[in-house]
Design an enzyme around this catalytic site. Structure first.
Site: not given
Ligand code: GLU
Length: 454
Positions: A110, A187-188, A266
């Protein structure tokens, strides 16, 4: 010739609704939801992360909103395509040469996406000019150079990607002589990559900061700007030579926390303060307004004095599995991994480090076949102690390696890193139990366990 999708991100029923009206990105539309909702604005493209049942509209006040569509929703076209102007190119020039130099490496997620006004595409926004256009504060923090390494969602990261990131970071340190590195990442699985880099790059002369966002930069509630500002302050000023994660400390936009990359997770799917240190204190607090930091954990690894001291061991064995113990666990899962030639298994055990007794013979067989088995705990907080109950003692007896207080994912990354260097069982055991980058915290004080206040 490249054919541009006129409605990027829109699918199914909503796409049909828009197509029927001849709408495309940039069309001025009115959304009517009986009885009282009328919304007018420019049709915007959607991120792959946004909800499939919404239409995104840029209002005249500049905000983007998502409007949920149901069977009572009508879309009308007011004007076919209004030319949406991109913001003027920034006049900010990075001339403050006395500032520290940082490299921002984008891997996706994101934080690294922006909607391109002209074409409607969602793409990485990471040239230094674009970053400063979006976040002018960065120009006062550091002189920035930026690279797009990948544009992937972090659930698609593999040990191969970790290797590539580690090599790119080491190049920036050795050849470009930067004062700090920021890695923009989804972030995942950010904490997996943080752990991988922490093992791959040791004796660091500069801070390495991973940063992400829970809300994309085209949303008013976005956290990407503040997180990038915080990460840039951390990368350019902290005296710490570790791989770290910098994210919101609280749900508001006041402070950021810097966590040790091998001790963070996380733990919330959507909150801006989703990251927390586990079994360790966060390393530092960042005040983004004052551009200052405060060290919270004196047990940090200081920067080394020169890039020559950097140790790069950026290989990972992808034949490692992370399996969770649960009631009803079938031992065939272990047998399958052994028969498929896996080299290592990390078990996310229950409690002090357990898995059902009936799996013991399969685990013993795995170890006899040269597969390294490491035990961690799914409680996350606390340490495994396999001497308390018979189950634990039997697992130890057949050769399971106790993973101390390492998070399951950190033990998984570490085992993959270790097995890329040696498959000799005694060596593997020794390396798993060696504390390389404070991934093991020998002392747990009561304050490490978060509590509700009531
Ligand atoms: N699920 C995706 C990722 O971890 C998008 C959410 C995000 O960037 O935190 O890349």
């Amino acid at each position: 010739m490249e054919v541009r999708d006129p409605l990027p991100g829109y699918q199914g029923k909503i796409r049909e609704l828009l197509e029927k009206q001849g709408a495309r990105i940039g069309s001025r539309i009115r959304i009517v939801k009986k009885p009282e909702v009328y919304i007018e604005g420019l049709l915007m493209p959607k991120h792959s992360f946004s909800s499939p049942s919404t239409i995104v509209v840029k209002l005249d006040n500049g905000y983007n909103i998502g409007v949920a569509v149901d069977s009572n929703t009508r879309v009308e076209i007011i004007e076919e395509k209004v030319r949406v102007r991109a913001p003027e190119k920034p006049i900010v020039k990075q001339t403050r040469k006395e500032l520290p130099r940082i490299k921002i490496i984008s891997t996706g997620g994101t934080i690294a996406s922006k909607v391109e006004y002209e074409t409607g595409a969602v793409r990485p926004a990471l040239t230094p000019e674009e970053l400063i256009e979006l976040i002018p504060e960065l120009a006062d923090i550091a002189v920035i150079s930026a690279d797009v390494l990948f544009s992937i969602l972090s659930e698609n990261m593999t040990p191969n990607h970790w290797e590539t990131i580690a090599r790119r970071v080491s190049e920036a340190i050795i050849s470009e002589n930067v004062d700090g590195v920021v890695i923009a990442h989804g972030t995942d699985t950010m904490s997996y990559t943080a752990a991988a880099l922490a093992f791959a790059l040791q004796r660091l002369p500069v801070p390495i900061i991973l940063v992400g966002a829970q809300r994309s930069s085209d949303r008013p509630s976005t956290d990407s700007a503040l997180n990038l500002i915080g990460a840039s302050i951390a990368a350019s000023r902290l005296p710490i030579g570790e791989v770290m994660v910098c994210m919101h400390a609280t749900p508001d936009d006041s402070t950021l926390l810097v966590h040790r990359g091998v001790k963070v997770r996380k733990i919330h799917s959507s909150r801006r303060d989703a990251f927390q240190s586990i079994n360790d204190r966060p390393l530092a607090l960042i005040d983004p307004l004052a551009k200052k930091y405060k060290i919270l954990n004196p047990r940090y690894i200081p920067r080394t004095s020169s890039a020559e001291e950097l140790i790069v061991k950026a290989k990972f064995d992808d034949k490692v599995a992370l399996v969770k113990a649960y009631p009803g666990f079938q031992r065939e899962i272990i047998d399958f991994l052994v028969d498929r030639g896996f080299h290592g298994i990390v078990i996310e055990g229950t409690g002090l480090g357990h898995i059902a007794t009936h799996t013991l013979s399969s685990i013993a067989r795995a170890i006899e076949n040269g597969v390294a088995v490491v035990m961690t705990t799914q409680t996350l907080f606390g340490r495994v102690n396999m001497n308390v109950y018979t189950t634990g003692r039997e697992l130890l007896k057949v050769g399971v390696i106790p993973g101390e207080d390492m998070l399951p994912e950190v033990a998984y990354v570490k085992l993959s890193w270790v097995l890329a260097q040696t498959r000799v069982p005694t060596e593997v055991r020794k390396m798993i139990l060696t504390n390389y980058v404070n991934e093991i915290n020998p002392i747990h004080t009561a304050e490490l366990y978060p509590k509700w206040s009531w």
